[in-house]
Design a protein around this motif. Structure first.
Motif, PDB file in Angstrom:
ATOM      1  N   ALA A 115     -22.715   8.194  29.003  1.00 54.29           N
ATOM      2  CA  ALA A 115     -23.149   7.332  27.949  1.00 54.29           C
ATOM      3  C   ALA A 115     -24.227   6.410  28.611  1.00 54.29           C
ATOM      4  O   ALA A 115     -25.046   6.342  27.747  1.00 54.29           O
ATOM      5  N   GLY A 116     -24.008   6.014  29.887  1.00 57.16           N
ATOM      6  CA  GLY A 116     -25.123   5.318  30.236  1.00 57.16           C
ATOM      7  C   GLY A 116     -26.318   5.779  30.458  1.00 57.16           C
ATOM      8  O   GLY A 116     -27.439   5.209  30.332  1.00 57.16           O
ATOM      9  N   LYS A 117     -26.314   7.306  30.792  1.00 57.16           N
ATOM     10  CA  LYS A 117     -27.722   7.866  30.989  1.00 57.16           C
ATOM     11  C   LYS A 117     -28.404   8.079  29.785  1.00 57.16           C
ATOM     12  O   LYS A 117     -29.387   7.822  29.599  1.00 57.16           O
ATOM     13  N   TYR A 118     -27.613   8.250  28.563  1.00 58.94           N
ATOM     14  CA  TYR A 118     -28.221   8.367  27.300  1.00 58.94           C
ATOM     15  C   TYR A 118     -28.155   7.123  26.228  1.00 58.94           C
ATOM     16  O   TYR A 118     -28.623   7.044  25.226  1.00 58.94           O
ATOM     17  N   ARG A 119     -27.678   6.145  27.000  1.00 56.03           N
ATOM     18  CA  ARG A 119     -27.701   4.584  26.498  1.00 56.03           C
ATOM     19  C   ARG A 119     -26.988   4.670  24.990  1.00 56.03           C
ATOM     20  O   ARG A 119     -27.334   4.393  24.058  1.00 56.03           O
ATOM     21  N   VAL A 120     -25.798   5.398  24.997  1.00 57.53           N
ATOM     22  CA  VAL A 120     -25.198   5.561  23.832  1.00 57.53           C
ATOM     23  C   VAL A 120     -23.913   4.164  23.724  1.00 57.53           C
ATOM     24  O   VAL A 120     -23.079   4.157  24.847  1.00 57.53           O
ATOM     25  N   PRO A 121     -24.019   3.608  22.667  1.00 57.27           N
ATOM     26  CA  PRO A 121     -23.041   2.307  22.755  1.00 57.27           C
ATOM     27  C   PRO A 121     -21.625   3.003  22.578  1.00 57.27           C
ATOM     28  O   PRO A 121     -21.499   3.787  21.603  1.00 57.27           O
ATOM     29  N   LEU A 122     -20.716   2.579  23.346  1.00 58.50           N
ATOM     30  CA  LEU A 122     -19.665   3.224  23.448  1.00 58.50           C
ATOM     31  C   LEU A 122     -18.373   1.985  23.081  1.00 58.50           C
ATOM     32  O   LEU A 122     -18.586   1.019  23.614  1.00 58.50           O
ATOM     33  N   ARG A 123     -17.549   2.344  22.348  1.00 58.66           N
ATOM     34  CA  ARG A 123     -16.416   1.332  21.892  1.00 58.66           C
ATOM     35  C   ARG A 123     -15.030   2.008  22.057  1.00 58.66           C
ATOM     36  O   ARG A 123     -14.921   2.939  21.873  1.00 58.66           O
ATOM     37  N   VAL A 124     -14.194   1.205  22.972  1.00 54.83           N
ATOM     38  CA  VAL A 124     -12.875   1.641  23.117  1.00 54.83           C
ATOM     39  C   VAL A 124     -11.895   0.463  22.255  1.00 54.83           C
ATOM     40  O   VAL A 124     -12.088  -0.388  22.205  1.00 54.83           O
ATOM     41  N   LEU A 125     -11.233   1.642  21.364  1.00 56.49           N
ATOM     42  CA  LEU A 125     -10.272   0.859  20.669  1.00 56.49           C
ATOM     43  C   LEU A 125      -8.894   1.588  20.412  1.00 56.49           C
ATOM     44  O   LEU A 125      -8.684   2.796  20.532  1.00 56.49           O
ATOM     45  N   SER A 126      -8.129   0.751  19.603  1.00 56.50           N
ATOM     46  CA  SER A 126      -6.812   1.517  19.584  1.00 56.50           C
ATOM     47  C   SER A 126      -6.549   2.307  18.141  1.00 56.50           C
ATOM     48  O   SER A 126      -6.918   1.713  17.144  1.00 56.50           O
ATOM     49  N   THR A 127      -6.004   3.506  18.289  1.00 58.44           N
ATOM     50  CA  THR A 127      -5.704   4.354  17.167  1.00 58.44           C
ATOM     51  C   THR A 127      -4.558   3.612  16.378  1.00 58.44           C
ATOM     52  O   THR A 127      -4.456   3.868  15.063  1.00 58.44           O
ATOM     53  N   PHE A 128      -3.664   2.952  17.014  1.00 54.00           N
ATOM     54  CA  PHE A 128      -2.227   2.250  16.428  1.00 54.00           C
ATOM     55  C   PHE A 128      -2.204   0.922  15.940  1.00 54.00           C
ATOM     56  O   PHE A 128      -1.468   0.470  15.497  1.00 54.00           O
ATOM     57  N   GLN A 129      -3.515   0.088  16.314  1.00 51.26           N
ATOM     58  CA  GLN A 129      -3.544  -1.202  16.042  1.00 51.26           C
ATOM     59  C   GLN A 129      -5.034  -1.582  15.479  1.00 51.26           C
ATOM     60  O   GLN A 129      -5.724  -1.193  16.324  1.00 51.26           O
ATOM     61  N   GLU A 130      -5.067  -2.290  14.591  1.00 51.90           N
ATOM     62  CA  GLU A 130      -6.201  -2.705  13.930  1.00 51.90           C
ATOM     63  C   GLU A 130      -6.984  -3.500  15.005  1.00 51.90           C
ATOM     64  O   GLU A 130      -6.165  -4.524  15.914  1.00 51.90           O
ATOM     65  N   GLY A 131      -8.270  -3.640  15.070  1.00 50.31           N
ATOM     66  CA  GLY A 131      -9.193  -4.394  16.048  1.00 50.31           C
ATOM     67  C   GLY A 131     -10.354  -3.987  16.522  1.00 50.31           C
ATOM     68  O   GLY A 131     -10.737  -2.917  16.061  1.00 50.31           O
ATOM     69  N   PRO A 132     -11.175  -4.796  16.973  1.00 54.84           N
ATOM     70  CA  PRO A 132     -12.713  -4.633  17.286  1.00 54.84           C
ATOM     71  C   PRO A 132     -12.847  -3.945  18.433  1.00 54.84           C
ATOM     72  O   PRO A 132     -13.584  -3.276  18.992  1.00 54.84           O
ATOM     73  N   GLY A 133     -11.702  -3.775  19.501  1.00 51.91           N
ATOM     74  CA  GLY A 133     -11.717  -3.193  20.722  1.00 51.91           C
ATOM     75  C   GLY A 133     -12.782  -3.704  21.718  1.00 51.91           C
ATOM     76  O   GLY A 133     -13.247  -4.963  21.425  1.00 51.91           O
ATOM     77  N   THR A 134     -13.265  -2.994  22.657  1.00 52.76           N
ATOM     78  CA  THR A 134     -14.324  -3.687  23.830  1.00 52.76           C
ATOM     79  C   THR A 134     -15.500  -2.615  23.451  1.00 52.76           C
ATOM     80  O   THR A 134     -15.536  -1.368  23.503  1.00 52.76           O
TER      81      THR A 134
END
Lengths: 410, 410
Positions: free
Chosen positions: B219-238
């Motif tokens: 992701a860093g190499k291709y500058r892809v914005p990556l977001r980590v978030l939960s399948t089971f809980q609503e929220g914006p993640g990181t």
């Protein structure tokens, strides 16, 4: 040295232990100096497990996605069998239908094979490898995964054998060949060493469920020598081949029977043109398949029109007829689900008169009443009360001496 | 309207019910007007089941055939998820890695993606379909099935996002984001709204096992914005993103720790050139990976040379050192498995002096003795007695006020 295509069904590869057994059989064939291509089904129970997962999600899964799902079943088997072969020191390589590639039309869940590109398979055989191919599956021109429908692995094997010009296509099952009739009904039933394609088609369609009928048609079309034999028992099995003039040809090869039919009669229909169409048109519009049809002219200018359908369709067909009968001026509708069809099959009967009378006389001696008769070039079928099934089959098996090996010129 | 790539791991698709839940989330994203490509893993437990089947046949399955076997796991999931989407009225189409196609090298079981042909995916998106792609798999130039190794589905998602120029690649897991440290150790640990790729790499490699490290590098190499978030809980993640000059950048983003290391010291080695190579050469020849290395010159012309290895390699490494030490003129070998490594990570420390002294002072106040120190541009790691792990992490979390949201200019 020959090129052999072997097909092993789901029961033969049901678990890793059986897959090892199959690997042993493949290795033995190869040790005899033959090139071997193996076609395998999904492990027994796997296809049902996958369908179960789909049904948990939706009762009507998309046909395209169902094929993506189901095709994994055979893919698991090809990988495991190739591992088992390599463990034995037999170089092997697995291919999915799409990898071979086996090109089909795009009728998902019941695709038909259009073309096989055998380049990779031939290259592997030349390199001394056993080629393990996933049965039942292919790809359409757009690269979508397709399946051939249940039992399609037989068709894959035959199609590959045809494309490769194989010397024999061996279908391994849990029976050791084709019998003169069901051994559960006639314990003296005899395994046939050979049988013609036409006879096999009649026996298969009549209920001897050894081979998928489409694969037999396919083999006939491309003249692929087909052999049915057992995975679990040594033996030569039954070779399905063409009628040869000098072949020791018995009059009758076997006796098939079908307990799944029911009989319907439209009584006292005025005997005039268009009546048959008037009765069967609404039946076929309801997608009900009709098997035997019998019509006799009576003296009073009316006729009884009788036909058979699958027992599952009986009630629906009867309702349709009860609506149709008054419009046709018929007297009424009668039906019976407690019947069976018993058929004599043999290419020998083409050139011999007297088979039918010998058959009817044998049944008469046992006081078995014949309700319907229908004949084709290599088959005579009768419908009798289901109580007489076992008696009728045993009587005919005796009358035509089917437990004796065929004699020269018989 | 954006193009979003979403990846759901094995736990998120563990059974048909959870697959339906995922379908609901995908449908909701699409209802917001976004184009969606979904990458899925095998249902939790499925890969292990398949490996179990292979192991029943052979302890060392052929890598090629293992890939044929394992790739069926994701293929099952793509079919089921597509069915679940279509049931909701969302047009969907599934693709295996080979169908996309995701071209890899031929290193079976640990292949690397070379190229993605995104034509089919783009055509489906333009036709208004959700595209469901099997993670973890591809094909080599000869059309052989390959897999990327465990966790490779993250890499598939990132690579697809890069190839498609997606606006965001969302990795759904069972945690709702990246935390300042493990909440089981520090209950006040705070979810980070954003974090840089470099920080994520340091946190991932140090044991916050949220994302597969290869996918973060990708992701860093291709500058892809990556977001980590939960399948089971609503929220914006990181959101994992790049360091931007005007970004509200805290000094420290998080505290990682690693309980799996052990420490080895060669005592009293004569301090002359070639000593480090003489010690670490035999260790690396034994394929033992070394993490931290510390060497201090002593006054008497000898030095103590200390490094850390994985605890599993400790005994082997000690044996090697005990053979090597006399040849180098060392006084002896010492070792300790009861240590932990605690690391402060943050791009902010690049431009701020004083982070290290603030860290050491905080530990000193709690009488925690520092056994080793190692630093990089965005990380300071210390080794302490494993008894002090929780105390050290909590102390540092407090000292750097990590439970407070970042302030402007902090």
């Amino acid at each position: 040295m020959a090129l052999i295509v072997q097909k092993y069904g789901g029961t033969s590869v049901a678990n890793p232990e059986r897959i090892e057994h199959v690997a042993g059989k493949v290795a033995a064939t190869r040790a005899q100096g033959h090139d071997v291509v193996v076609v395998v089904s999904a492990m027994a129970g796997e296809t049902d497990r996958l369908i179960g997962l789909a049904k948990e999600i939706t009762p009507r899964p998309s046909p395209r996605e169902l094929d993506v799902l189901l095709s994994t079943g055979e893919q698991v088997t090809i990988a495991l069998l190739s591992m088992a072969l390599e463990k034995r020191g037999v170089p092997a390589r697995s291919y999915t239908g799409g990898q071979v590639r086996i090109l089909t039309d795009n009728a998902h869940n019941k695709a038909r094979i259009l073309e096989i590109d055998d380049a990779r398979v031939r290259a592997d055989l030349e390199a001394g490898r056993v080629v393990v191919v996933a049965g039942f599956q292919g790809v359409d021109r757009e690269g979508n995964i397709t399946t051939l429908g249940r039992g399609g692995s037989d068709t894959t094997a035959v199609a590959l054998a045809a494309a490769l010009g194989a010397d024999e296509c061996q279908i391994f099952t849990d029976v050791d060949g084709v019998y003169t009739t069901d051994p559960r009904v006639v314990p003296e039933a005899r395994r046939l060493d050979r049988i013609t394609f036409e006879e096999m088609l009649e026996l298969a369609s009549l209920g001897s469920k050894v081979l998928q009928i489409r694969s037999v048609e396919f083999a006939g079309k491309y003249r692929v020598p087909l052999r049915v034999l057992s995975t679990f028992q040594e033996g030569p099995g039954t070779l399905i081949t063409y009628e040869e003039p000098d072949m020791e040809q018995p009059l009758i090869s076997g006796i098939a029977f079908n307990r799944d039919e029911a009989k319907l009669t439209v009584l006292g229909v005025p005997d005039r043109p268009g009546i048959a169409a008037g009765i069967l048109g609404p039946i076929s519009e309801a997608n009900i398949e009709v098997d035997m049809i019998v019509q006799n002219v009576a003296e009073d200018g009316t006729t009884d029109f009788t036909f058979t359908v699958h027992r599952n369709d009986f009630e629906r067909a009867r309702e349709i007829l009860e609506q149709v009968a008054p419009k046709l001026g018929a007297r009424g509708v009668d039906g019976d689900t407690r019947i069976v069809k018993v058929s004599l099959v043999g290419v020998g009967m083409r050139s011999h008169a007297g088979i039918a009378s010998r058959m009817f006389a044998a049944l008469a001696r046992e006081n078995i009443n014949i309700q319907m008769i229908s004949t084709s070039e290599i088959k005579i079928s009768v419908v009798v009360d289901e109580r007489y099934l076992e008696l009728a089959v045993r009587t005919l098996h005796d009358a035509f001496e089917l437990s004796e090996p065929p004699r020269e010129g018989d």
